[in-house]
Design an enzyme around this catalytic site. Structure first.
Site, PDB file in Angstrom:
ATOM      1  N   GLU A 111     -12.205  27.627  12.143  1.00 30.09           N
ATOM      2  CA  GLU A 111     -11.452  28.468  11.226  1.00 30.09           C
ATOM      3  C   GLU A 111     -10.435  29.343  11.958  1.00 30.09           C
ATOM      4  O   GLU A 111      -9.312  29.533  11.494  1.00 30.09           O
ATOM      5  CB  GLU A 111     -12.404  29.332  10.402  1.00 30.09           C
ATOM      6  CG  GLU A 111     -13.247  28.549   9.403  1.00 30.09           C
ATOM      7  CD  GLU A 111     -14.437  27.840  10.012  1.00 30.09           C
ATOM      8  OE1 GLU A 111     -15.026  26.968   9.342  1.00 30.09           O
ATOM      9  OE2 GLU A 111     -14.777  28.149  11.176  1.00 30.09           O
ATOM     10  N   HIS A 156     -22.788  30.101   1.454  1.00 27.52           N
ATOM     11  CA  HIS A 156     -21.800  29.417   0.617  1.00 27.52           C
ATOM     12  C   HIS A 156     -21.533  30.178  -0.677  1.00 27.52           C
ATOM     13  O   HIS A 156     -21.017  29.603  -1.632  1.00 27.52           O
ATOM     14  CB  HIS A 156     -22.287  28.003   0.244  1.00 27.52           C
ATOM     15  CG  HIS A 156     -22.514  27.106   1.410  1.00 27.52           C
ATOM     16  ND1 HIS A 156     -23.630  27.194   2.195  1.00 27.52           N
ATOM     17  CD2 HIS A 156     -21.758  26.097   1.928  1.00 27.52           C
ATOM     18  CE1 HIS A 156     -23.566  26.269   3.144  1.00 27.52           C
ATOM     19  NE2 HIS A 156     -22.441  25.606   3.014  1.00 27.52           N
TER      20      HIS A 156
END
Length: 337
Positions: free
Chosen positions: A60, A129
């Site tokens: 990321e 998540h």
């Protein structure tokens, strides 16, 4: 005019920008051949080619750093972080580089990047998540943070974000990807099956960043929400029987404080609704801003209805979520205070 759910509307926005602006490109984790874990980028690589929509390594920080360099060079990269929970490795790049680039270069360089990320709970994704990190981005001067609540706004806001010269964090509430969902567990399978969407124009249009939507007019109390919570708010207002005015913020930075102040001065009461934990959540900033500007108009204390102050409780997520009943109770308390 075609009917689209939020996934289809976002895909349409990306397709429009790839078609009309040769400086745009999309990359991230599984966005190319696979079309994204939620299929938001499905078909875009096949239509626009490997150099316009491609996969990136699971890094990321590297994804966002590359996007910043591309933006400084003159491109308009759109990157997808597969879940908002995964964005923290890129946080230093967003805060120390993207948010400050225009200022530190005296306007010579800027970072016109859009960072898309599915956020929030409701898909049994567990602690890694399901989080709602919008407040940590709202705190950073130089970043814009956008959260749509419906397909029409999602497409228009995403195009506006891509065309903006500043870095934009574009958080997509995955609980309403397939249709409106007010937070009742028994609706979940129906929504996953694909609810009818909203009418969304096929071509290019924008919804301005920093302009809230008045979803419902009312006289007794102002409810402020964004993302999935707009649908929860509509259900909670109906359940309470209170004549509430509902504002959908659309973006939390820039914030449409004028619309909020006008509503609260009219109703004299305010309830703020968000999914993230209450302590340190964006509702605290909203409450302070409203108190500073509307103190002499308030008839009762400002209420916040939010998630628990705990790590995301996977086993109890449907209790953790602020639902219609919790909002209805807060509305009634506010009227009776």
């Amino acid at each position: 005019m075609p009917t689209m759910n939020m996934i289809q509307a976002l895909n349409s926005a990306l397709d429009v920008m790839l078609t009309e602006d040769p400086d745009t490109l999309i990359f991230g984790e599984d966005v190319g051949y696979f079309g994204g874990v939620f299929r938001v980028t499905e078909g875009l690589q096949r239509k626009h080619g490997l150099t316009r929509c491609f996969d990136a390594p699971i890094s990321e920080g590297g994804i966002v750093a590359t996007a910043i360099g591309m933006g400084a060079y003159g491109l308009r990269p759109i990157v997808e972080i597969q879940f908002a929970d995964y964005i923290l490795p890129a946080y230093d790049q967003l805060v120390s580089e993207a948010a400050r680039l225009r200022y530190r270069s005296n306007g010579e360089f800027f970072a016109p990047i859009t960072v898309r990320a599915p956020y929030g709970g409701g898909i049994f994704g567990g602690q890694t998540h399901s989080q709602s990190p919008e407040a940590i981005f709202a705190h950073i001067t130089g970043l814009k943070t956008v959260i749509p609540s419906n397909p029409y706004d999602a497409k228009g806001l995403l195009i506006a974000a891509i065309e903006d010269d500043d870095p934009v964090i574009f958080l997509e509430p995955k609980r309403i990807y397939n249709g409106p969902f007010d937070g009742r567990y028994d609706q979940l399978l129906k929504v996953w099956a694909g609810e009818p969407g909203a009418e969304v124009p096929e071509g290019r249009y924008t919804v301005p960043l920093g302009k809230a939507a008045l979803v419902r007019k009312g006289a007794d109390v102002t409810v402020i929400a964004y993302g999935t919570m707009v649908h929860v708010a509509q259900a909670g207002i109906a359940e309470s029987g209170v004549d509430a005015e509902l504002i959908d913020l659309r973006s939390i930075v820039p914030l449409d404080i004028e619309t909020i102040v006008a509503s609260v001065r009219k109703t004299g009461r305010c309830v703020i609704l968000h999914e993230a934990s209450r302590f340190g959540g964006f509702g605290g900033e909203l409450s302070a801003l409203i108190q500073e500007r509307c103190f002499y108009h308030l008839k009762s204390p400002i209420e916040r209805v939010a998630g628990w102050d705990t790590p995301y409780p996977h086993a109890f997520e449907w209790d953790y979520f602020p639902g219609p009943k919790r909002l209805a109770a807060a509305l009634i308390r506010t009227l009776e205070a």
